[in-house]
Enzyme design. Structure first.
Site, PDB file in Angstrom:
ATOM      1  CE1 TYR A  52      39.909  34.703  38.249  1.00 27.18           C
ATOM      2  CE2 TYR A  52      38.158  34.882  39.882  1.00 27.18           C
ATOM      3  CZ  TYR A  52      38.716  34.257  38.783  1.00 27.18           C
ATOM      4  OH  TYR A  52      38.082  33.168  38.230  1.00 27.18           O
ATOM      5  CB  SER A 112      34.678  34.577  37.917  1.00 30.67           C
ATOM      6  OG  SER A 112      34.595  34.299  39.299  1.00 30.67           O
TER       7      SER A 112
END
Length: 276
Positions: free
Chosen positions: A157, A144
């Site tokens: 994350y 990501s």
């Protein structure tokens, strides 16, 4: 699609029952690939199998807990037994999470790192020996732009996805002598079901969901760019303009990037515009 590169057309995909993973499989199915689709969602997996077979794919459905090393090894063994090898390995399974660093529960830290990082480690470890023996193939790890941009209130994350990027960079070098390629995908927000993995209890999870709802970038668009990156054996794929620009600014002007992000966070600009 990859006929000259991988004429046997064999792929393994985690997180394949929905979202980005399913779109990867949909596009390969149109080209009559053999697909080993893995997901923990048994019902979704069965529906995906039916859908993909209707499009022309040969499908092995694997109900898989990606946080289990032994389960991942078993999946690799099943693929080897069925097809004698694999061409594309998509370590795609993942979840989203967000919140203030000190307020994220330890259990949530562990959940995110287990699914978003350890699953990729397990997938690489399980399939690399097979790919080395073949002397070809490609590993595609879904990370990501969180890994490269380090946005506020997303520490768990960010850390997990940064680990995926670092792992991909490392094995890119290690596998080059074996003619095995590696690509790491670092998108920003696009249309997917990632929001379903969030509780929605924190301000930034609601902010992320709002961004997902607003995004006009489709999973298909990211898949198409991913396939082009595989063909070119590119290591990094920053598929959107904001992902690419942010990454370049941070690499070239890291201190300026940090100040810019602090300003955006304080003033609720850019990715923070929906933050409560």
């Amino acid at each position: 699609m990859f006929d000259q590169m991988y004429p046997k057309k064999r792929a393994f995909v985690t997180g394949a029952a929905s979202g980005f993973g399913l779109e990867i499989c949909n596009q390969l199915a149109l080209d009559k690939w053999s697909l080993a689709i893995a997901d923990i969602n048994k019902e979704g997996l069965a529906q995906a199998k039916t859908q993909l077979e209707a499009k022309g794919a040969t499908v092995i459905a694997l109900e898989l807990d990606v946080t289990s090393a032994s389960a991942m090894n078993d999946a690799a063994n099943q693929v080897a037994a069925a097809w004698g090898g694999v061409d594309l390995v998509f370590n795609n399974a993942g979840i989203a999470s967000a919140g203030k660093m000190e307020e994220i529960a330890q259990e949530e830290w562990e959940r995110v790192i287990n699914i978003d990082l350890w699953s990729v480690i397990y997938g690489c470890r399980a399939f690399i020996p097979m790919l080395k023996r073949q002397g070809n193939g490609h590993i595609i790890n879904t990370a990501s732009s969180a890994a490269t941009l380090s946005a506020a209130e997303m520490s768990n994350y960010n850390v997990a996805k940064a680990g995926v990027v670092s792992l991909s960079e490392t094995i890119k070098i290690e596998l080059a002598p074996y003619n095995v390629g590696v690509t790491v995908i670092c998108p920003t927000v696009f249309k997917t079901n990632l929001g379903e993995s969030m509780s929605g209890k924190t301000a930034n999870e609601r902010n992320l969901q709002a961004q997902l709802d607003e995004s006009k970038v489709t999973s298909l668009a990211i898949v198409n760019k991913t396939f082009k990156a595989i063909k070119k054996n590119k290591l990094y794929l920053m598929p959107q303009i904001d992902a690419n620009i942010g990454w370049k600014i941070k690499r070239w002007m890291p201190e300026i990037y940090a100040k810019l992000m602090c300003y955006c966070f304080k003033n609720r600009l850019w990715i923070y515009k929906h933050l409560d």
